[in-house]
Scaffold this motif. Structure first.
Motif, short mmCIF file in Angstrom:
data_model
loop_
_atom_site.label_atom_id
_atom_site.label_comp_id
_atom_site.label_asym_id
_atom_site.label_seq_id
_atom_site.Cartn_x
_atom_site.Cartn_y
_atom_site.Cartn_z
N TRP B 24 117.81 44.28 47.57
CA TRP B 24 116.78 42.98 47.76
C TRP B 24 116.73 42.55 46.12
CZ3 TRP B 24 115.56 42.22 52.79
CH2 TRP B 24 114.72 40.91 53.04
N ASN B 25 116.36 41.40 45.92
CA ASN B 25 116.07 40.73 44.83
C ASN B 25 114.87 39.88 44.76
OD1 ASN B 25 116.61 38.22 43.08
ND2 ASN B 25 117.56 39.66 41.83
N GLY B 38 114.48 38.48 36.70
CA GLY B 38 114.94 39.01 37.94
C GLY B 38 114.66 40.51 38.02
N MET B 39 114.48 41.21 39.10
CA MET B 39 114.53 42.41 39.39
C MET B 39 115.30 42.89 40.77
SD MET B 39 111.08 44.93 39.80
CE MET B 39 110.59 44.70 41.55
N ASN B 40 116.13 43.63 40.71
CA ASN B 40 116.99 44.17 41.74
C ASN B 40 116.24 45.43 42.39
OD1 ASN B 40 118.90 41.97 42.06
ND2 ASN B 40 120.25 42.98 40.36
N MET B 41 116.23 45.51 43.75
CA MET B 41 115.82 46.60 44.43
C MET B 41 116.97 47.24 44.78
SD MET B 41 112.15 45.63 45.72
CE MET B 41 112.58 44.13 45.33
N PHE B 46 115.14 50.72 40.80
CA PHE B 46 114.71 49.19 40.35
C PHE B 46 115.63 48.78 39.32
CE2 PHE B 46 110.10 50.11 41.72
CZ PHE B 46 110.24 49.48 42.78
N SER B 47 116.30 47.70 39.08
CA SER B 47 117.15 47.39 37.98
C SER B 47 116.89 46.01 37.52
CB SER B 47 118.53 47.63 38.23
OG SER B 47 118.89 46.71 39.05
N ASP B 48 117.10 45.63 36.16
CA ASP B 48 117.10 44.53 35.52
C ASP B 48 118.13 43.50 36.00
OD1 ASP B 48 114.90 45.24 33.69
OD2 ASP B 48 116.11 46.22 32.48
N VAL B 49 117.74 42.25 36.32
CA VAL B 49 118.92 41.26 36.46
C VAL B 49 119.68 41.08 35.05
CG1 VAL B 49 119.70 38.88 37.02
CG2 VAL B 49 118.04 40.35 38.68
N HIS B 50 118.78 40.80 34.04
CA HIS B 50 119.21 40.49 32.60
C HIS B 50 118.60 41.71 31.84
CE1 HIS B 50 119.37 36.67 34.39
NE2 HIS B 50 120.59 36.64 33.70
N GLU B 51 118.87 42.29 30.88
CA GLU B 51 118.44 43.44 30.16
C GLU B 51 116.77 43.37 29.98
OE1 GLU B 51 120.16 44.41 26.61
OE2 GLU B 51 119.86 46.51 26.97
N PHE B 52 116.13 44.23 29.97
CA PHE B 52 114.47 43.89 29.83
C PHE B 52 113.82 43.05 30.68
CE2 PHE B 52 116.51 45.38 25.61
CZ PHE B 52 116.16 46.49 25.62
N ASP B 53 114.32 42.61 31.98
CA ASP B 53 113.72 41.79 32.78
C ASP B 53 112.29 42.26 33.24
OD1 ASP B 53 115.15 39.44 32.41
OD2 ASP B 53 116.09 39.63 34.45
N ILE B 54 112.38 43.80 33.66
CA ILE B 54 111.30 44.36 34.27
C ILE B 54 110.06 44.70 33.22
CG2 ILE B 54 110.42 46.58 35.36
CD1 ILE B 54 113.31 46.74 36.76
N LYS B 55 110.54 44.92 32.00
CA LYS B 55 109.64 44.91 31.19
C LYS B 55 109.00 43.69 30.49
CE LYS B 55 109.33 45.96 25.84
NZ LYS B 55 109.50 46.72 24.84
N ASN B 56 109.70 42.69 30.71
CA ASN B 56 109.11 41.22 30.60
C ASN B 56 108.46 40.98 31.63
OD1 ASN B 56 109.90 40.85 27.82
ND2 ASN B 56 112.05 40.63 28.49
#
Lengths: 660, 197
Positions: B24-25, B38-41, B46-56
């Motif tokens: 999922w995204n 963006g965050m991918n599930m 969980f993973s970032d779509v672009h680096e540091f997205d989850i942090k942001n």
């Protein structure tokens, strides 16, 4: 030695100006309003759209380098290079102070003149921009992933570092030629004994192909002329470098008269490959020197300054076949090599025509020893033997020529305020356009390469009276953009510039933009005072120094209230921006700080020192608008009397705000 | 090999794509994020779509008192086991069992999937509604109730200055395809059985 100039006859400059006042289409320019053409459309870059080119325009006496977009003329950034810049804390923070170190100590200013972009195989590669500091001779390197100055090397035995900083076809070398000759070695001596005793150093600074690290490979100690501008050979002439000279009279007083006596000065042709070979085989002499080499490390976010104590000097007469003089009329300024490398255009500032030398004829003349004597043992080639042709009656006061890659050349004329287009080979004038006013250099993106992008030319003007709203006695300096894609040039745009737009280098945007860095990676931050999470932030007393290890993130500092500081303490703020997002710098400044604010990029650490002078509770705050709660991003420092027993302590509320 | 059998074997195997591609995204668009966050599930992270997205995303969300997206959740242990077991079970059924079992597998997988989606909804609900009472900004709905910031389960929704998109990704599409192949296997198997009689 006196045999040098006896061949040169003088003639009246004024009369030649009068006859050269060509009239191809003068008077047309006034009818060329924006409404009568589609000029506005050609420079319009819609909101959200990007320009096609970067233009790096030197700030002249501002000491900086400004980045503009073309064709819009919009200013994007002023990159601090040789002058302190409070906006970016350049020269104010602990990290960049070493960048402005020289053998004369910390120098907060210079005069930045000629930027040039690094090349690979004769084409712009967009890795670095080099620029010279003219006053206290220096060469700086700007990294185009960060648009920051990352290296400055001082040039010893030089003064008025003017004929630089141009690069060879593969960025093997960036050169630094001295405008003023000086005693070598420097010493106390009568100025009247200039002639024969002063020397002109031409420095070849090697550039490491991997990391760009600069190093003075050798200096050629030339006769005591003034070395004005230079350009590298390319193609067949790759391996050669050309320097224009004036004051071959070696006058030392009232130069406007005394250095304008010889009918011809020289373009010095240097076979640097030959000298490089000589040096690699142990040639040259190491002499004592004292010059600073300052390097900014992107990992530690910190510069270091190293004093170098030696430089390798080459006597040109000891390398036969490496250096020649080509007579060129009347104090040539520009010394410009066309994209093919065959033509070397000498712009005699006081000459009635433009002189173009041929590289192949020069080689032939050298083979035939077609010499007209020598100057201090350096052969002077006969004028006719190297001459490819001349542009007759081009205008008044030719200064500098660039090329469109389509067989045309464009020369600026300072006195008659115009840009003139002419054809290589036939030397006929094709078009001329007024500039407003007193144009110095001009720039075609990729102009100093084998592959110019021949869409635009930018003229850089010294005077602009009446072109803009007045701003007191000082009105803006300015650049003008011309479309050169058609047969006739078309003036498209005026745009103001920062400082004196001395010279510029331009490059297609797509070569540079895609490599631009968005933030620094926190995990790669090796600054010795970096703290990478709020949990690591702390305040440490060390005698009368207090070190605050602080972090910043939207929208707070950690710590935010610091107590236990005493009058007389030197308080170091070491501040790390924990953001890892594009375009989210934070700033910090402290009331009464006699430095500047810090502007800290995501993932970067910077330091400044604040001296606690008065008891009280004093605030600090974020200086760069960062978020909806930017105004709340603040804290206090409590300053107690000297010897107070208030312990060092700090707060950051009690909330689990750390997201690391 | 019979067509139904083939489908029943390949279908569950397609679900292995979940171990490679995100399930999922969720993407958050806003004017100041020309490149959206963006965050991918995945089934295990969980993973970032672009680096540091989850942090942001966390940085943005803390303004309204939302919790930080956890490094890991119990589901990341359970889901891979469930999927692994179902793949093995499906393949075994394909090789050795009657077509009626195909339907049984499909129904079981459907129920498990529904449970997964319900679990996802609960997690989203908690994430979007269980806000820090000291939140920097608090917003109320027109009826006076506290505003929630739950991303849509499926689809696109405006949340304050963000437009949130929530859609399946490659892993999910492979799973759905695989599941419908097993359903198809059942019907084809049934037809094949009828022809043989």
């Amino acid at each position: 030695m006196k045999t040098i100039f006896k061949y040169f006859i003088t003639f009246t400059v004024v009369s030649s100006w009068l006859v050269s006042c060509g009239d191809v289409n003068s008077g047309k320019s006034s009818s060329q309003g924006a409404l009568s053409t589609n000029a506005a459309e050609k420079v319009y870059v819609a909101p959200g759209e990007h320009d096609d080119y970067y233009a790096f325009i030197s700030g002249g006496f501002s000491g900086q380098l400004a980045v503009y977009g073309l064709p819009s003329g919009r200013l994007f950034k002023v990159i601090p290079v040789f002058s302190v810049d409070a906006e970016k804390a350049w020269g104010f923070n602990e990290e960049t102070k070493p960048m402005l170190n020289t053998s004369h100590g910390f120098i907060p200013w210079d005069d930045s003149h000629h930027p040039d972009i690094s090349q690979t195989a004769g084409e712009l590669d967009g890795r670095w921009v080099f620029i010279n500091g003219n006053n206290t001779p220096r060469i700086a390197k700007i990294d185009l992933t960060t648009f920051e100055t990352t290296e400055i090397i001082e040039v010893p035995n030089s003064a008025g570092n003017h004929s630089s900083s141009f690069v060879t076809e593969n960025t093997e070398y960036v050169v630094a030629g001295t405008r003023f000759s000086v005693p070598f070695p420097q010493r106390d001596m009568p100025i009247s004994e200039y002639k024969g005793n002063f020397k002109g150093a031409l420095s070849f600074i090697s550039v490491d192909p991997e990391d760009g690290r600069m190093d003075i490979k050798f200096q050629i100690m030339m006769p005591g002329f003034d070395y004005d501008l230079s350009h590298p050979g390319r193609g067949a002439s790759h391996g050669w470098f050309f320097f224009s000279t004036y004051n071959t009279e070696e006058a030392n007083s009232l130069l406007e008269v005394n250095a304008s006596q010889n009918d011809k000065d020289f373009i010095a042709a240097i076979n640097w490959k030959k000298i490089e070979e000589y040096v690699n085989n142990g040639g040259g002499k190491k002499v004592p020197a004292n010059y600073a080499h300052n390097v900014y490390d992107e990992k530690t976010h910190t510069a270091t300054s190293t004093m170098k104590k030696e430089v390798l000097v080459v006597d040109p007469t000891e390398v036969p076949g490496a250096v020649y003089f080509m007579p060129t009329p009347k104090s040539p300024h520009g010394c410009d090599v066309d994209p093919s490398g065959e033509y070397i255009v000498g712009s005699g500032k006081l000459a009635a025509e433009l002189t173009v030398h041929s590289f192949s004829k020069m080689i032939k003349a050298i083979e035939n020893e077609d010499f007209d004597g020598d100057a201090y043992g350096i052969p002077i080639l006969s004028y006719e033997s190297t001459l490819a042709g001349a542009v007759k009656n081009p205008g008044l006061g030719p200064l500098h020529t660039e090329f469109d890659g389509k067989g045309n050349a464009y020369t600026t004329f300072f006195i008659s305020s115009e840009v003139v287009k002419w054809k290589l080979g036939t030397w006929e004038v094709l078009d001329r356009k007024k500039t407003f006013y007193s144009v110095g250099h001009l720039m075609i993106p990729g102009g100093n390469s084998r592959k110019p992008f021949g869409d635009y030319v930018v003229a850089m003007n010294k005077i602009t009276k009446d072109r803009y709203l007045p701003t007191g006695p000082e009105v803006t300096q300015s650049a003008q953009l011309y479309d050169i894609s058609g047969e006739k040039m078309e003036l498209l745009l005026d745009f103001p510039t920062v400082g004196e737009p001395h010279y510029a280098a331009g490059i297609a945007a797509d070569i540079v933009a895609k490599k631009s860095k968005k933030f620094f990676r926190l995990e790669e931050n090796e600054h010795k005072h970096a703290v990478k999470s709020e949990a690591e932030s702390k305040v440490v007393r060390n005698g009368n120094e207090v070190h605050i290890y602080m972090t910043m993130i939207r929208s707070h500092f950690a710590p935010d209230n610091i107590e236990g500081i005493q009058v007389g303490d030197k308080v170091y703020f070491h501040v790390t921006n924990l953001e890892q997002d594009y375009d989210v710098p934070h700033g910090i400044s402290m009331i009464g700080a006699n430095t500047s604010e810090l502007l800290i990029m995501p993932g970067q650490t910077e330091s400044f020192v604040w001296e606690a002078k008065q008891e009280g509770v004093w605030p600090f705050y974020c200086t760069d608008f960062c978020s909806a709660l930017h105004q709340e991003m603040q804290g206090y420092i409590r300053v107690s009397p000297k010897g107070s027993n208030v312990p060092i302590s700090f707060t950051l509320d009690g909330d689990p705000v750390d997201i690391e | 090999m019979k067509k139904s059998k083939l489908l029943m074997i390949v279908g569950p195997l397609l679900m292995l794509g979940l171990f490679v591609f995100p399930l999922w995204n969720i993407t958050l668009e806003a004017p100041q994020y020309p490149t959206p966050l963006g965050m991918n599930m995945h089934i295990n992270k969980f993973s970032d779509v672009h680096e540091f997205d989850i942090k942001n995303i966390n940085l943005m969300n803390h303004y309204v008192g939302m919790k930080y997206i956890p490094e890991t959740i119990p589901e990341f242990t359970i889901f891979p086991i469930v999927i692994g077991v179902m793949v093995v079970l499906g393949v075994l059924i394909g090789f050795f069992a009657n077509y009626k079992w195909y339907l049984a597998w499909f129904v079981l997988m459907f129920l498990l999937g529904a449970a997964g989606i319900y679990d996802f909804y609960l997690w989203e609900y908690d994430y979007g509604h269980n806000l820090d009472p000291k939140a920097i900004m608090s917003f109320k709905n027109p009826d006076g109730s506290p505003m929630g910031f739950q991303p849509p389960l499926l689809g696109t929704k405006n949340i304050l200055n963000f437009v949130a998109h929530s859609y399946p990704r490659g892993g999910a599409y492979m799973m759905f395809t695989g599941m419908f192949m097993t359903l198809g296997a059942f019907f084809i198997g049934k037809k094949e059985a009828g022809e043989n009689n």
